[in-house]
Design a protein around this motif. Structure first.
Motif, short mmCIF file in Angstrom:
data_model
loop_
_atom_site.label_atom_id
_atom_site.label_comp_id
_atom_site.label_asym_id
_atom_site.label_seq_id
_atom_site.Cartn_x
_atom_site.Cartn_y
_atom_site.Cartn_z
N PRO A 93 -21.55 -75.68 8.95
CA PRO A 93 -20.75 -74.91 9.86
C PRO A 93 -19.54 -75.72 10.38
N VAL A 94 -19.55 -77.10 10.31
CA VAL A 94 -18.42 -77.78 10.44
C VAL A 94 -17.36 -77.85 9.39
N ALA A 95 -17.90 -78.22 8.09
CA ALA A 95 -17.05 -78.07 7.10
C ALA A 95 -16.49 -76.69 6.64
N TRP A 96 -17.18 -75.65 6.88
CA TRP A 96 -16.56 -74.32 6.36
C TRP A 96 -15.70 -73.97 7.55
N ALA A 97 -15.76 -74.39 8.94
CA ALA A 97 -14.87 -74.05 9.89
C ALA A 97 -13.60 -74.90 9.48
N SER A 98 -13.82 -75.98 9.10
CA SER A 98 -12.44 -76.87 8.79
C SER A 98 -11.72 -76.30 7.47
N PHE A 99 -12.55 -75.78 6.61
CA PHE A 99 -11.82 -75.08 5.74
C PHE A 99 -10.94 -73.70 6.05
N ILE A 100 -11.71 -73.06 6.78
CA ILE A 100 -11.20 -71.68 7.46
C ILE A 100 -9.82 -71.94 8.38
N SER A 101 -9.99 -72.97 9.19
CA SER A 101 -8.79 -73.37 9.82
C SER A 101 -7.89 -74.04 9.60
N LYS A 150 -22.98 -58.56 23.65
CA LYS A 150 -22.38 -58.86 22.69
C LYS A 150 -22.66 -60.07 21.97
N VAL A 151 -22.12 -60.38 20.88
CA VAL A 151 -22.37 -61.63 20.09
C VAL A 151 -20.82 -62.17 19.92
N GLU A 152 -20.71 -63.45 20.29
CA GLU A 152 -19.27 -64.00 20.43
C GLU A 152 -19.31 -65.04 19.06
N LEU A 153 -18.38 -65.06 18.30
CA LEU A 153 -18.11 -66.15 17.21
C LEU A 153 -17.42 -67.18 18.18
N LEU A 154 -18.01 -68.34 18.02
CA LEU A 154 -17.41 -69.58 18.87
C LEU A 154 -16.54 -70.53 18.23
N ARG A 155 -16.31 -70.03 16.79
CA ARG A 155 -15.16 -70.84 16.29
C ARG A 155 -13.87 -70.46 16.57
N LYS A 156 -13.06 -71.43 16.99
CA LYS A 156 -11.81 -71.27 17.42
C LYS A 156 -10.77 -71.73 16.44
N GLY A 157 -9.49 -71.63 16.97
CA GLY A 157 -8.39 -71.81 15.91
C GLY A 157 -7.88 -70.96 14.75
N PRO A 158 -7.05 -71.28 14.14
CA PRO A 158 -6.37 -70.19 13.32
C PRO A 158 -7.37 -70.11 12.22
N PHE A 652 1.17 -68.03 -0.98
CA PHE A 652 1.55 -66.59 -0.78
C PHE A 652 2.89 -66.64 -0.01
N GLY A 653 3.41 -68.00 0.06
CA GLY A 653 4.72 -68.04 0.51
C GLY A 653 4.84 -68.25 2.15
N PHE A 654 3.85 -68.66 2.60
CA PHE A 654 3.89 -68.68 4.22
C PHE A 654 3.58 -70.31 4.47
N SER A 655 4.10 -70.64 5.72
CA SER A 655 3.82 -71.88 6.16
C SER A 655 2.62 -71.96 6.88
N ALA A 656 2.17 -73.34 6.89
CA ALA A 656 0.73 -73.42 7.57
C ALA A 656 0.87 -73.31 9.29
N HIS A 657 -0.25 -72.89 9.83
CA HIS A 657 -0.11 -72.61 11.34
C HIS A 657 0.02 -73.91 12.16
N PRO A 658 0.80 -73.93 13.16
CA PRO A 658 0.91 -75.15 13.77
C PRO A 658 -0.35 -75.95 14.01
N LEU A 659 -1.50 -75.37 14.42
CA LEU A 659 -2.78 -76.03 14.69
C LEU A 659 -3.17 -76.57 13.32
N MET A 660 -2.78 -76.34 12.25
CA MET A 660 -3.53 -76.73 10.99
C MET A 660 -3.06 -78.26 10.70
N ASP A 661 -3.85 -78.95 10.66
CA ASP A 661 -3.62 -80.54 10.36
C ASP A 661 -3.78 -80.83 8.96
N GLY A 662 -4.12 -80.01 8.12
CA GLY A 662 -4.14 -79.98 6.65
C GLY A 662 -2.76 -80.07 6.17
#
Lengths: 669, 64
Positions: A93-101, A150-158, A652-662
């Motif tokens: 979950p940690v690794a895939w959340a870092s992949f996603i965000s 409700k069920v809430e997704l707790l993963r935050k960030g972009p 796709f020609g887009f910049s990284a989100h400001p919160l992405m540190d990758g």
């Protein structure tokens, strides 16, 4: 869904307790791709991502060298490869959340499989939480929810796909982990790791057995039910989810009947109007089962597979975890809502629980290695059917497809190809010894299929979230914390009997373990029983880290950890406030024991691992890196999982989100 | 069933007396008992209870 009944989905989405939380997600299916296209020179790019959970760099090269993966070999000859740095801790979950965000856990807020609510000292699964309805009206013995749970997704960030959605670039996310409930928006999604079964668990099988000597009861991940024969006829009760509409919350159930052929290894199952004739060793396809919650008005839809293990002299019938039926999804399996129905109409029903391979059935000895392998192969076959369908219908945009087979089989069967593993069986059947190769070879075919769909505007990423290590020795770190004065106990003679921190003396406790790689300081003002003043925190963290680094296995003399780290120094971001205080990175062969994860304290500090779950990745990231193959040149040195989101966006020609540190892997750093 | 008395703030009791019938209960005692039971269930059997978390981790295979 019948038209003359109250809308069941409406009922169910109002009840968070029905199954795994029935999120009231309002998806935007009708507006899919309705917005005007924005001109973008890279709008017609195709990005393919194959997410192969647990693919290990060492094993990949081993099989390539043996000539077993011709398509990987060919791809590597003409394209780019690197080991892929994974997260600390290297949990899925940690690794895939870092992949996603595209970011560290300080941004996405997933630090471990298990988090805790410090105010109540209760653990919860880190990726999603369920909230019950706040208001009910009572009608006789029924309690009807008036306001939705409700069920809430707790993963935050972009997410790497939100920018693509904004620009109407088609996105497919098939079984992406750490994404349940699926996000709202335009991306087509089928949820993956984190998706529960109909009971709200991550998979609970039922074994009906006639053998009186079998251990009965709930095992956690499985339950064993004894049945009796009357003239070779059995009546079995399959328990469904607890009934949130009943004031007493009685468990729903369905009854089915079995008739056994007295002379042959054949049975007949009668379940909800269907008749199934099965031989010993035979699996059924998915059988839909309906559980009534409110007679006439409300029911939930599940599905099971039956497997006849034995017929004579004792009946032994395995029933798979009750999966949410994708044809009648009573929980948020997909986006748009009806996407799981559309897919299952094309490819038939499929496992919807997050990790379908029944590792518990093997751990408990319900399955043999061979039986586990058969079940795992059927999971893979289903997934390959879905892959064929999705790949053939993909024209442009982003295509993400996830495979769990390598990961789950590596946990359970990697031991069978390693003669130095304590649980290696030299007499294991050849198909079991070759199991890992089989699943890597399946991925080899998947790679070839994907490459065949590529053109000059395509980019392919093949990646894994981590590799694998043998898991042969268990560290009872909770007990170590007591013996080293960090966790205090009220009774030194009794605390080994603890079920959940029962004998912990919170007034004197400086720190405690919860989760697979996490330690928390018992901080005053934050923890329910906090006793450590904030200005003491850094000193205690440093002391724990110093002492942990010196822990050696008395059996081998080897160090148990590669390192332990102060979370405040290694992470950054808006979610840092919920981070554990110390993150532990184990060395090869070692991991936290099962007991220490949730507050038990065995006598021994380090012991042998005897469970068939005998390879793992919850170690140090340097021990279990993942793999990255790319059809374009990887220019960045030592790329990491969190570099992929910015790299995908760049295609796709887009910049990284400001919160992405990758950082993009296509640029030299 | 053994019954024991507990103290409760007057304001809360007034509210309970006001709403128990609307909520479908036959007495204020039944109303309050059920609210307490629901809270206990959250801890003992709820979707985020210790038992549920253990079962989910067991289902994933990471603990047995």
């Amino acid at each position: 869904m019948s038209d003359n009944k109250i809308n069941r989905r409406e009922f169910l989405t109002r009840s968070a307790k029905a199954a795994a939380g029935l999120a009231a997600a309002s998806h935007l299916g009708n507006t899919l791709f309705a917005a005007p296209m924005i001109k973008n020179s890279k709008i017609d790019e195709k990005v393919f991502i194959l997410g192969i959970d647990g693919m290990d760099p060492g094993l990949l090269h081993h099989f390539i060298q043996k000539g077993m993966l011709p398509n990987f070999k060919k791809f590597l000859r003409n394209n780019s490869y690197s080991p892929l740095r994974t997260t600390l801790p290297p949990q899925s979950p940690v690794a895939w959340a870092s992949f996603i965000s595209g970011a560290n856990p300080g941004v996405h807020g997933i630090y471990d499989f298990v988090h805790r609510d410090p105010a109540q000292f209760l653990p919860f699964l880190s990726t999603s939480r369920t909230y019950s309805p706040e208001k009910n009206i009572n009608l006789g013995s029924w309690s009807i929810p008036l306001k939705s749970g409700k069920v809430e997704l707790l993963r935050k960030g972009p997410t790497f796909w939100s920018e693509l959605e904004k620009h109407d670039i088609p996105v497919l996310l098939y079984k992406l982990p750490a994404n349940f409930p699926v996000t709202e928006g335009k991306a087509k999604q089928i949820s993956g790791l984190g998706t529960p079964d109909l009971l709200g668990t991550y998979g609970t099988f039922t074994l009906f057995t006639e053998n009186k000597n079998e251990n009965l009861g709930n095992l956690g991940g499985g339950r064993i039910v004894q049945v009796q024969s009357y003239d070779h006829k059995f009546q079995c009760t399959l328990e469904g989810p607890s009934n949130p509409l009943n004031k007493k919350e009685e468990t729903s159930h369905t009854i089915f009947k079995i008739s056994r052929d007295p002379w042959n290894d054949t049975i007949k199952i009668d379940i909800q109007g269907k008749e199934l004739i099965l031989k010993k060793g035979e699996w059924t396809k998915w059988i839909p089962v309906e559980f009534t919650l409110l007679p006439v008005f409300a029911s939930v839809h599940g599905m099971v597979r039956f497997y006849v293990q034995k017929v004579h002299p004792f009946l032994r019938l395995y029933v798979s975890p009750i999966n949410v039926d994708p044809l009648h999804p009573d929980s948020p399996l997909s986006n748009p809502d009806d996407y799981s129905q559309k897919i299952s109409k094309k490819i038939d029903r499929f496992y919807t629980q997050g990790f379908p391979e029944d590792t518990k059935a093997l751990s408990y000895g319900i399955f043999s290695d061979e039986e586990f392998l058969v079940q795992s192969k059927s999971v893979l076959n289903e997934r390959l059917q879905a892959f064929d369908y999705q790949l053939n219908h993909f024209n442009k945009g982003l295509f993400f497809f996830y495979f769990s087979s390598v990961d789950q089989n590596s946990h359970m069967l990697l031991r069978t190809m390693n003669p130095s593993h304590p649980l290696y069986d030299p007499n294991a059947p050849p198909q079991v010894k070759n199991a890992i190769a089989y699943f890597y070879q399946a991925m080899d075919t998947v790679l070839a299929q994907t490459v065949s769909k590529m053109d000059n505007r395509s980019t392919l990423f093949v990646l894994s979230d981590h590799g694998f290590s043998p898991f042969t020795r268990e560290f009872n770190i909770s007990t170590w914390m007591v013996e080293n004065g960090f966790t205090a106990v009220t009774d030194k003679n009794q605390y080994h009997k603890s079920i959940f921190y029962d004998y912990v003396d919170w007034k004197k406790t400086k720190a405690y373990v919860m989760g697979l790689n996490s330690i928390y300081i018992n901080l005053y003002g934050r923890e329910m029983h906090g006793s450590v003043l904030p200005d003491e925190r850094d000193r205690i963290v440093a002391e724990i880290i110093h002492k942990l680094k010196e822990v050696r296995d008395p059996k081998t003399g080897k160090k148990v950890l590669v390192g332990a780290y102060d979370a405040q120094k290694i992470y950054s971001g808006p979610q840092l406030k919920i981070a554990p205080d110390v993150i532990i990175g184990y060395d090869q062969g070692y991991r936290i024991s099962d007991y220490s994860v949730l507050g038990q304290f065995p006598h021994e500090i380090i012991g042998d691992r005897t469970d068939k779950w005998s390879s793992d990745h919850c170690m140090h990231p340097n021990i279990v890196p993942g793999v990255l193959l790319c059809s374009r040149e990887i220019k960045k040195q030592s790329p990491a999982l969190w570099d992929l989101a910015p790299s995908i966006l760049e295609r796709f020609g887009f910049s990284a989100h400001p919160l992405m540190d990758g950082k993009s892997i296509f640029k030299k750093m | 069933m053994a019954v024991k008395k507990i103290k409760i703030q007057k304001e809360l009791l007034d509210k309970a007396n006001k709403y128990y019938q609307t909520a479908g209960y036959s007495s204020v005692e039944e109303f309050i008992s059920h609210i307490l039971e629901k809270e206990f269930n959250k801890i003992e059997d709820g979707d985020d209870s210790l038992d549920a978390v253990k079962k989910r981790l067991q289902g994933l295979g990471y603990i047995s």
